[in-house]
Design an enzyme around this catalytic site. Structure first.
Site, PDB file in Angstrom:
ATOM      1  N   ILE A  34       0.851  -1.196   0.000  1.00 47.46           N
ATOM      2  CA  ILE A  34       0.000   0.000   0.000  1.00 47.46           C
ATOM      3  C   ILE A  34       0.882   1.238   0.000  1.00 47.46           C
ATOM      4  CG2 ILE A  34      -1.823   1.260   1.214  1.00 47.46           C
ATOM      5  CD1 ILE A  34      -2.374  -1.445   2.727  1.00 47.46           C
ATOM      6  N   ASP A  57       9.309   6.725  -2.304  1.00 43.13           N
ATOM      7  CA  ASP A  57       8.714   7.975  -2.788  1.00 43.13           C
ATOM      8  C   ASP A  57       8.238   7.721  -4.205  1.00 43.13           C
ATOM      9  OD1 ASP A  57       8.156  10.517  -3.822  1.00 43.13           O
ATOM     10  OD2 ASP A  57       9.810  11.482  -2.767  1.00 43.13           O
ATOM     11  N   LYS A  95      -6.849  12.742 -10.879  1.00 45.83           N
ATOM     12  CA  LYS A  95      -7.576  11.515 -10.544  1.00 45.83           C
ATOM     13  C   LYS A  95      -8.371  10.998 -11.740  1.00 45.83           C
ATOM     14  CE  LYS A  95      -6.286  11.145  -6.251  1.00 45.83           C
ATOM     15  NZ  LYS A  95      -5.483   9.979  -5.788  1.00 45.83           N
ATOM     16  N   THR A 147       4.050   1.968   2.521  1.00 45.79           N
ATOM     17  CA  THR A 147       5.219   2.773   2.151  1.00 45.79           C
ATOM     18  C   THR A 147       5.095   4.165   2.742  1.00 45.79           C
ATOM     19  OG1 THR A 147       4.433   3.851   0.108  1.00 45.79           O
ATOM     20  CG2 THR A 147       5.198   1.558  -0.073  1.00 45.79           C
ATOM     21  N   TYR A 201      -6.678  18.807  -9.168  1.00 45.29           N
ATOM     22  CA  TYR A 201      -6.850  17.548  -8.438  1.00 45.29           C
ATOM     23  C   TYR A 201      -7.804  16.627  -9.202  1.00 45.29           C
ATOM     24  CZ  TYR A 201      -7.878  14.265  -4.670  1.00 45.29           C
ATOM     25  OH  TYR A 201      -8.038  13.125  -3.925  1.00 45.29           O
ATOM     26  N   LYS A 210      10.875   6.797   6.753  1.00 43.76           N
ATOM     27  CA  LYS A 210      10.576   5.925   7.888  1.00 43.76           C
ATOM     28  C   LYS A 210      10.979   6.554   9.215  1.00 43.76           C
ATOM     29  CE  LYS A 210      11.410   1.556   7.802  1.00 43.76           C
ATOM     30  NZ  LYS A 210      12.091   0.259   7.627  1.00 43.76           N
ATOM     31  N   THR A 240      -9.442  12.438   6.991  1.00 45.63           N
ATOM     32  CA  THR A 240      -8.025  12.076   6.991  1.00 45.63           C
ATOM     33  C   THR A 240      -7.209  13.354   7.170  1.00 45.63           C
ATOM     34  OG1 THR A 240      -7.631  12.408   4.614  1.00 45.63           O
ATOM     35  CG2 THR A 240      -8.580  10.290   5.287  1.00 45.63           C
TER      36      THR A 240
END
Length: 269
Positions: free
Chosen positions: A8, A52, A148, A33, A144, A37, A179
């Protein structure tokens, strides 16, 4: 039954993290990912790989590491993405390029990286997380929407190109969910005395309110799980509240100018 391996992108937070947590609870071996990290020293929901989507060398390294560990990749969830708002005339070209590099070119890079392994396996599934916004040109979110929408069309084409490899591909378009995307979104500044100042500010407030009051991202996770368990996934899936999905039906049946008027009224433009 062999444990399926799921990768993912953008898995350290938001929708990606919710998908990973839910799939892990269902017995999948999950890898997410993140670009860094080191920013998540205490992350223990599932394994994280540094990647990335804008940098091919990090993609190659992560995929090689995953194959070394697991020997296979069964599902790729292309979830990593960024938001962008603003009057298109006043949005810097560099930010437009950045949005396409992440939301459109990024998933394509990922698909190219996993297809050779999936072709060897003669199996695999790619789920591209797009957006309900990708089915319509939304004011002050046009870039945006374009990123998409472009991914939706590429998926339609690639499904036919890869069908003989045993690899499947589909789109999942979420509506508004609660989110942290707003915090990482690029906002073109509201410029004082700009001809767009008042309508852009009004629309920006509406956009932020929609995100803040959005649904639980676990709804997206449940939908991903359902898609994985389908023998022949459809081309397009949507997940969101009734009105968000109903808006797509209206777009398909109403004359263009009537639908445009509905959007103008909704955003109080």
């Amino acid at each position: 039954m062999e444990q399926k391996v799921v990768l993912i992108t953008g898995g350290s937070s938001g929708i990606g993290k919710s998908i990973g947590i839910f799939l892990k609870s269902k017995g999948f071996k999950v890898y997410g990912t993140t670009r860094s990290k080191i920013k998540y020293p205490d992350f223990d929901a599932f394994d994280l790989l540094e990647l990335d989507v804008k940098k091919e060398e990090t993609i190659t390294a992560a995929i090689l590491e995953l194959i070394k560990r697991e020997g296979r990749i069964d599902v790729l969830v292309n979830n990593a993405g960024i938001g962008i708002t603003g009057p298109i005339e006043e949005t810097p070209n560099a930010e437009i390029v950045k949005a396409f590099d992440t939301n459109f070119h990024g998933p394509i890079r990922m698909i190219k990286a996993v297809l050779p392994q999936m072709r060897i396996q003669k199996s695999g599934l790619v789920i591209n997380i797009t957006s309900i916004a990708g089915f319509m040109g939304l004011p002050y979110r046009g870039i945006y929407s374009a990123t998409k929408g472009a991914l939706e069309l590429v998926t339609e084409a690639m499904r036919m190109e890869i069908k003989d490899f045993g690899v499947q591909m589909t789109n999942l378009a979420p509506g508004d969910f609660a989110t942290n995307i707003a915090s990482g979104r690029y906002h073109a500044p509201v410029i004082k005395d700009s001809p767009y100042e008042k309508p852009y500010r009004t629309t920006l407030d509406a956009i932020n309110n929609d995100v803040d009051s959005g649904g639980n991202p676990m709804q997206v996770a449940h939908k991903v799980f359902a898609i994985i368990n389908k023998a022949n996934p459809k081309v397009h899936y949507k997940v969101g509240d009734f009105m968000q999905k109903f808006s797509l039906l209206l777009k398909n049946i109403l004359p263009d100018k009537v639908y445009e008027k509905l959007l103008i009224n909704h955003y109080k433009l």
